[in-house]
Design an enzyme around this catalytic site. Structure first.
Site, short mmCIF file in Angstrom:
data_model
loop_
_atom_site.label_atom_id
_atom_site.label_comp_id
_atom_site.label_asym_id
_atom_site.label_seq_id
_atom_site.Cartn_x
_atom_site.Cartn_y
_atom_site.Cartn_z
N LEU A 1 61.11 41.03 58.67
CA LEU A 1 60.05 40.29 59.37
C LEU A 1 59.35 39.30 58.45
CD1 LEU A 1 58.53 39.96 62.03
CD2 LEU A 1 57.04 41.85 61.35
N TRP B 1 69.37 25.61 59.46
CA TRP B 1 69.03 27.04 59.51
C TRP B 1 69.58 27.76 58.28
CZ3 TRP B 1 68.27 29.30 64.95
CH2 TRP B 1 67.81 30.62 64.88
N ARG C 1 88.12 28.42 62.32
CA ARG C 1 89.35 28.53 61.54
C ARG C 1 90.34 29.46 62.26
NH1 ARG C 1 90.29 30.88 55.41
NH2 ARG C 1 92.36 29.98 55.23
N HIS D 1 68.01 28.72 54.80
CA HIS D 1 67.13 29.89 54.62
C HIS D 1 67.98 31.01 54.03
CE1 HIS D 1 63.70 27.94 56.56
NE2 HIS D 1 64.66 27.25 57.16
N ARG E 1 89.88 21.37 63.07
CA ARG E 1 88.40 21.38 63.19
C ARG E 1 87.74 20.24 62.42
NH1 ARG E 1 86.36 26.46 59.37
NH2 ARG E 1 87.65 25.99 57.57
N ARG F 1 59.87 26.11 60.32
CA ARG F 1 60.66 25.50 61.40
C ARG F 1 59.91 25.35 62.72
NH1 ARG F 1 64.28 22.67 58.55
NH2 ARG F 1 65.41 24.00 57.11
N SER G 1 83.89 30.29 62.84
CA SER G 1 84.25 29.27 61.84
C SER G 1 85.13 28.17 62.39
CB SER G 1 84.96 29.94 60.68
OG SER G 1 86.20 30.43 61.13
C1 LIG Z 1 60.81 19.79 57.55
C2 LIG Z 1 61.88 20.11 56.57
C3 LIG Z 1 62.64 19.10 56.02
C4 LIG Z 1 63.66 19.38 55.10
N1 LIG Z 1 64.40 18.36 54.59
C5 LIG Z 1 65.41 18.64 53.73
C6 LIG Z 1 66.24 17.60 53.21
O1 LIG Z 1 66.04 16.44 53.53
N2 LIG Z 1 67.23 17.92 52.37
C7 LIG Z 1 67.47 19.22 51.97
O2 LIG Z 1 68.39 19.45 51.18
N3 LIG Z 1 66.70 20.22 52.44
C8 LIG Z 1 65.70 19.97 53.30
N4 LIG Z 1 64.94 21.01 53.81
C9 LIG Z 1 65.27 22.39 53.42
C10 LIG Z 1 64.24 22.97 52.42
O3 LIG Z 1 64.30 22.28 51.19
C11 LIG Z 1 64.52 24.46 52.18
O4 LIG Z 1 65.79 24.60 51.58
C12 LIG Z 1 64.50 25.28 53.43
O5 LIG Z 1 63.35 24.99 54.19
C13 LIG Z 1 64.55 26.76 53.12
O6 LIG Z 1 63.30 27.14 52.60
P1 LIG Z 1 63.17 28.30 51.53
O7 LIG Z 1 63.86 27.95 50.25
O8 LIG Z 1 61.71 28.65 51.45
O9 LIG Z 1 63.91 29.52 52.28
P2 LIG Z 1 64.85 30.67 51.69
O10 LIG Z 1 66.07 30.11 51.08
O11 LIG Z 1 65.03 31.64 52.83
O12 LIG Z 1 64.01 31.34 50.55
C14 LIG Z 1 62.84 32.12 50.85
C15 LIG Z 1 62.03 32.18 49.59
O13 LIG Z 1 62.77 32.90 48.59
C16 LIG Z 1 62.57 32.28 47.32
N5 LIG Z 1 63.85 31.75 46.82
C17 LIG Z 1 65.04 31.78 47.49
N6 LIG Z 1 66.01 31.27 46.73
C18 LIG Z 1 65.43 30.87 45.57
C19 LIG Z 1 65.89 30.26 44.39
N7 LIG Z 1 67.17 29.94 44.20
N8 LIG Z 1 65.01 30.01 43.40
C20 LIG Z 1 63.71 30.34 43.53
N9 LIG Z 1 63.18 30.90 44.64
C21 LIG Z 1 64.04 31.19 45.63
C22 LIG Z 1 61.53 31.17 47.52
O14 LIG Z 1 60.25 31.72 47.30
C23 LIG Z 1 61.69 30.82 48.97
O15 LIG Z 1 60.55 30.24 49.57
C24 LIG Z 1 63.92 20.73 54.72
C25 LIG Z 1 63.14 21.75 55.28
C26 LIG Z 1 62.15 21.48 56.19
C27 LIG Z 1 61.34 22.61 56.80
#
Ligand SMILES: Cc1cc2nc3c(=O)[nH]c(=O)nc-3n(C[C@H](O)[C@H](O)[C@H](O)COP(=O)(O)OP(=O)(O)OC[C@H]3O[C@@H](n4cnc5c(N)ncnc54)[C@H](O)[C@@H]3O)c2cc1C
Length: 228
Positions: A182, A81, A95, A84, A165, A192, A93
């Site tokens: 939203l 979670w 802690r 994101h 912990r 998810r 924590s």
């Molecule tokens: C089915 C599934 C399997 C996964 N498996 C793995 C795994 O094996 N290992 C692993 O490490 N992770 C894994 N993840 C995590 C995945 O890589 C993402 O980190 C996670 O889904 C968060 O997505 P997000 O970056 O879109 O979300 P958020 O971090 O909430 O970002 C939302 C949006 O903001 C923008 N954004 C945020 N930060 C940045 C940035 N630094 N640079 C550019 N744009 C940005 C992007 O447009 C992004 O889509 C998995 C996720 C899913 C759903």
């Protein structure tokens, strides 16, 4: 809303509404929300505008609504979670206060589930029998008992909570608040609630979805239709 064996999702508060999203969009032309039903010059009513914005990814008005949830979930679910990054989190924590002895034990049915659409999930390719699955669930539950014994022993012997912990498993329940607008909640749900997401976070996403649907029924109905 109860989730898994000891978890829950609780809507702490929400702000905005489907109507407020329309108002935010009309700010650019000095107007506001009028009616979801057809009216003069708008044969599809404001429902048409909401749909247009959703389908054409005019996303900013959807940032003028949002929600805060209190969640109790296993640490390994939080680990997924917290990826994101645009959500805000505040988590227990361990802690400052010990985490209660609540641990996730999968059901035998869950243990027997295949990885679904996720290629990663079925990595061993092995198929468990009913008895093996029961044995695995019992083994997990017994391991938690041993760990709790160790954790309590460390605390009783004066080991600081922040170090005691270290022995806690990722199946231990923790608690947090998560806040997002939203637009970002829907991005979270898209990833998810997908079939390739792990079951345990998917059931939490489903709970978040249902609570958002109560507060923002028209927007969530558009989300449910699928793309974008
Ligand atoms: C089915 C599934 C399997 C996964 N498996 C793995 C795994 O094996 N290992 C692993 O490490 N992770 C894994 N993840 C995590 C995945 O890589 C993402 O980190 C996670 O889904 C968060 O997505 P997000 O970056 O879109 O979300 P958020 O971090 O909430 O970002 C939302 C949006 O903001 C923008 N954004 C945020 N930060 C940045 C940035 N630094 N640079 C550019 N744009 C940005 C992007 O447009 C992004 O889509 C998995 C996720 C899913 C759903």
């Amino acid at each position: 809303m109860n989730v898994l064996d000891h978890g829950f999702v609780n809507l702490v508060e929400s702000w905005g509404s489907d109507e407020r999203i329309i108002e935010a969009a009309r700010q650019s032309v000095g107007g506001g929300f009028v009616s979801w039903a057809p009216y003069e010059g708008h044969p599809k009513g404001d429902a048409g505008l909401l749909r247009y914005m959703w389908e054409h990814e005019h996303a900013t008005p959807f940032e003028f609504a949002g929600a805060v949830f209190e969640v109790r979930a296993p640490i390994f679910v939080f680990r997924e979670w917290h990826r994101h990054r645009v959500q805000a989190f505040s988590e227990a924590s361990a802690r400052y206060a010990p985490l209660p002895d609540l641990n996730y034990v999968p059901t035998v049915e869950r243990m027997l589930q295949k990885g679904g659409a996720s290629r990663q999930a079925g990595s061993t390719g092995a198929t468990l029998t009913q008895r093996q699955a029961e044995f695995a669930c019992e083994g997990i539950a017994n391991t938690y008992k041993d760990i709790q014994y160790e954790y309590e022993g460390l605390l009783e012997n004066g080991v600081p909570k922040e170090l005691a912990r270290l022995v806690l498993p990722v199946g231990r329940y923790s608690q947090m608040r998560a806040s997002a607008n939203l637009r970002n909640w829907l991005a979270f749900l898209k990833l998810r609630q997908a079939p390739n997401a792990q079951h345990e976070i998917r059931v939490y996403a489903n709970a978040v979805h249902d609570m958002l649907a109560e507060k923002f029924p028209r927007t969530v109905a558009l989300f449910d239709e699928g793309a974008p």
